[in-house]
Design a protein around this motif. Structure first.
Motif, PDB file in Angstrom:
ATOM      1  N   LEU A  17       0.832  -1.202   0.000  1.00 36.26           N
ATOM      2  CA  LEU A  17       0.000   0.000   0.000  1.00 36.26           C
ATOM      3  C   LEU A  17       0.868   1.254   0.000  1.00 36.26           C
ATOM      4  O   LEU A  17       0.475   2.290  -0.529  1.00 36.26           O
ATOM      5  CB  LEU A  17      -0.942   0.010   1.212  1.00 36.26           C
ATOM      6  CG  LEU A  17      -2.169  -0.886   1.111  1.00 36.26           C
ATOM      7  CD1 LEU A  17      -2.860  -0.976   2.467  1.00 36.26           C
ATOM      8  CD2 LEU A  17      -3.145  -0.372   0.064  1.00 36.26           C
ATOM      9  N   LYS A  29      -6.786   1.414  -2.865  1.00 39.98           N
ATOM     10  CA  LYS A  29      -7.232   0.216  -2.130  1.00 39.98           C
ATOM     11  C   LYS A  29      -7.544  -0.942  -3.071  1.00 39.98           C
ATOM     12  O   LYS A  29      -8.642  -1.468  -3.093  1.00 39.98           O
ATOM     13  CB  LYS A  29      -8.438   0.543  -1.247  1.00 39.98           C
ATOM     14  CG  LYS A  29      -9.666   1.046  -1.984  1.00 39.98           C
ATOM     15  CD  LYS A  29     -10.819   1.257  -1.019  1.00 39.98           C
ATOM     16  CE  LYS A  29     -12.079   1.592  -1.769  1.00 39.98           C
ATOM     17  NZ  LYS A  29     -13.195   1.852  -0.883  1.00 39.98           N
ATOM     18  N   MET A  36      -7.680  -5.970   3.570  1.00 41.00           N
ATOM     19  CA  MET A  36      -7.945  -4.548   3.823  1.00 41.00           C
ATOM     20  C   MET A  36      -8.785  -4.368   5.091  1.00 41.00           C
ATOM     21  O   MET A  36      -8.519  -3.475   5.901  1.00 41.00           O
ATOM     22  CB  MET A  36      -8.650  -3.912   2.623  1.00 41.00           C
ATOM     23  CG  MET A  36      -7.808  -3.891   1.354  1.00 41.00           C
ATOM     24  SD  MET A  36      -6.335  -2.861   1.486  1.00 41.00           S
ATOM     25  CE  MET A  36      -7.069  -1.234   1.404  1.00 41.00           C
ATOM     26  N   PRO A  48     -12.101   0.675   4.583  1.00 39.46           N
ATOM     27  CA  PRO A  48     -12.029   0.518   3.132  1.00 39.46           C
ATOM     28  C   PRO A  48     -13.397   0.402   2.453  1.00 39.46           C
ATOM     29  O   PRO A  48     -13.476   0.458   1.224  1.00 39.46           O
ATOM     30  CB  PRO A  48     -11.240  -0.786   2.970  1.00 39.46           C
ATOM     31  CG  PRO A  48     -11.534  -1.558   4.196  1.00 39.46           C
ATOM     32  CD  PRO A  48     -11.692  -0.536   5.292  1.00 39.46           C
TER      33      PRO A  48
END
Length: 77
Positions: A17, A29, A36, A48
């Motif tokens: 990320l 994302k 996540m 997310p």
């Protein structure tokens, strides 16, 4: 594949990320939703779930993402 270490997966995703980091601490994302969600539960990123295509690192998450990125992907001299 019951012997998967999800903590190690989460560390790799958090490190990757860091590659998508752009303005105001946001990052794209585009990773596995379960990972996540776990990163959000661990306090590293904003929730997310939503229509935005990015999440925001928490202060701790940004620091840890950079540490992991260097640890996992930096060349050692």
């Amino acid at each position: 594949m019951d012997d998967i270490d999800t903590d190690r997966i989460d560390e790799a995703v958090l490190a990757l990320l860091h590659l998508g980091l752009h303005d105001e601490g946001r990052t794209w994302k585009t990773f596995d939703w379960e990972a996540m969600n776990r990163l959000h539960a661990k306090g590293f990123i904003s929730d997310p779930i939503g229509k935005t295509k990015s999440v925001v690192f928490t202060e701790v998450g940004a620091r840890r993402a950079e540490e992991l990125f260097r640890q996992l992907f930096a060349r050692r001299s």
